[in-house]
Design a protein around this motif. Structure first.
Motif, PDB file in Angstrom:
ATOM      1  N   LEU A   1       0.982  -1.062   0.020  1.00 57.78           N
ATOM      2  CA  LEU A   1       0.151  -0.012   0.095  1.00 57.78           C
ATOM      3  C   LEU A   1       0.900   1.280   0.019  1.00 57.78           C
ATOM      4  CD1 LEU A   1      -2.843  -1.059   2.665  1.00 57.78           C
ATOM      5  CD2 LEU A   1      -2.983  -0.792   0.245  1.00 57.78           C
ATOM      6  N   ASN A   2       0.286   2.254  -0.560  1.00 58.32           N
ATOM      7  CA  ASN A   2       1.100   3.629  -0.797  1.00 58.32           C
ATOM      8  C   ASN A   2       1.056   3.917   0.769  1.00 58.32           C
ATOM      9  OD1 ASN A   2       1.505   6.332  -0.604  1.00 58.32           O
ATOM     10  ND2 ASN A   2       0.852   6.362  -2.840  1.00 58.32           N
TER      11      ASN A   2
ATOM     12  N   LEU B   1      -9.413  12.349  -0.318  1.00 58.59           N
ATOM     13  CA  LEU B   1      -9.769  11.198   0.335  1.00 58.59           C
ATOM     14  C   LEU B   1     -10.715  11.176   1.737  1.00 58.59           C
ATOM     15  CD1 LEU B   1      -6.125   9.649  -0.104  1.00 58.59           C
ATOM     16  CD2 LEU B   1      -8.294   8.763  -1.019  1.00 58.59           C
TER      17      LEU B   1
ATOM     18  N   GLU C   1     -18.190   1.774   5.040  1.00 63.36           N
ATOM     19  CA  GLU C   1     -16.898   2.063   5.133  1.00 63.36           C
ATOM     20  C   GLU C   1     -16.548   2.327   3.754  1.00 63.36           C
ATOM     21  OE1 GLU C   1     -14.200   2.517   7.590  1.00 63.36           O
ATOM     22  OE2 GLU C   1     -16.069   2.410   8.744  1.00 63.36           O
ATOM     23  N   PRO C   2     -15.174   3.068   3.350  1.00 62.58           N
ATOM     24  CA  PRO C   2     -15.035   3.342   2.105  1.00 62.58           C
ATOM     25  C   PRO C   2     -14.563   1.936   1.342  1.00 62.58           C
ATOM     26  CG  PRO C   2     -13.964   5.103   3.605  1.00 62.58           C
ATOM     27  CD  PRO C   2     -14.421   4.067   4.376  1.00 62.58           C
ATOM     28  N   THR C   3     -14.626   2.051   0.074  1.00 61.94           N
ATOM     29  CA  THR C   3     -14.591   0.624  -0.604  1.00 61.94           C
ATOM     30  C   THR C   3     -13.017   0.334  -0.803  1.00 61.94           C
ATOM     31  OG1 THR C   3     -14.414   1.991  -2.793  1.00 61.94           O
ATOM     32  CG2 THR C   3     -16.632   1.057  -1.992  1.00 61.94           C
ATOM     33  N   PHE C   4     -12.270   1.559  -0.358  1.00 61.93           N
ATOM     34  CA  PHE C   4     -10.754   0.975  -0.656  1.00 61.93           C
ATOM     35  C   PHE C   4      -9.942   1.639   0.775  1.00 61.93           C
ATOM     36  CE2 PHE C   4     -11.786   4.735  -2.731  1.00 61.93           C
ATOM     37  CZ  PHE C   4     -10.847   5.923  -2.108  1.00 61.93           C
ATOM     38  N   LYS C   5      -9.001   1.142   0.852  1.00 59.84           N
ATOM     39  CA  LYS C   5      -8.116   1.624   2.101  1.00 59.84           C
ATOM     40  C   LYS C   5      -7.146   2.759   1.679  1.00 59.84           C
ATOM     41  CE  LYS C   5      -5.826   1.427   6.172  1.00 59.84           C
ATOM     42  NZ  LYS C   5      -5.738   2.599   6.711  1.00 59.84           N
ATOM     43  N   ALA C   6      -7.117   3.809   2.183  1.00 59.93           N
ATOM     44  CA  ALA C   6      -6.245   4.907   1.703  1.00 59.93           C
ATOM     45  C   ALA C   6      -5.627   5.349   2.899  1.00 59.93           C
ATOM     46  CB  ALA C   6      -7.147   6.170   1.149  1.00 59.93           C
ATOM     47  N   ASN C   7      -4.379   5.326   2.917  1.00 64.41           N
ATOM     48  CA  ASN C   7      -3.477   5.865   3.953  1.00 64.41           C
ATOM     49  C   ASN C   7      -3.288   7.399   3.876  1.00 64.41           C
ATOM     50  OD1 ASN C   7      -3.045   3.360   5.166  1.00 64.41           O
ATOM     51  ND2 ASN C   7      -1.314   3.069   3.431  1.00 64.41           N
TER      52      ASN C   7
END
Length: 67
Positions: free
Chosen positions: A30-31, A44, A57-63
């Protein structure tokens, strides 16, 4: 410009992954989000806020660190 047929490209990617020993079960890196711009962080955050307002929850994990 080089034109590439999608089926040819997909076959090349599959062969390359096999040659490198990469399987679809391997986790993707993951970034870490440490170099995100303020505008990207805001986007984001808006996506995350919108998803939570809809009760999910959001459909993707964003750091990212919220602003």
């Amino acid at each position: 410009m080089i034109e590439v047929d999608a089926k040819t490209y997909i076959a090349w990617v599959i062969a390359r992954k096999q040659a490198l020993g990469i399987t679809d079960q391997d986790p993707l890196a993951l970034n870490d989000g440490s170099r995100r711009t303020d505008s990207k962080r805001a986007l984001l955050q808006a996506i995350a806020d919108n998803a939570r307002a809809q009760g999910r929850e959001p459909t993707f994990k964003a750091n990212f660190e919220p602003i």
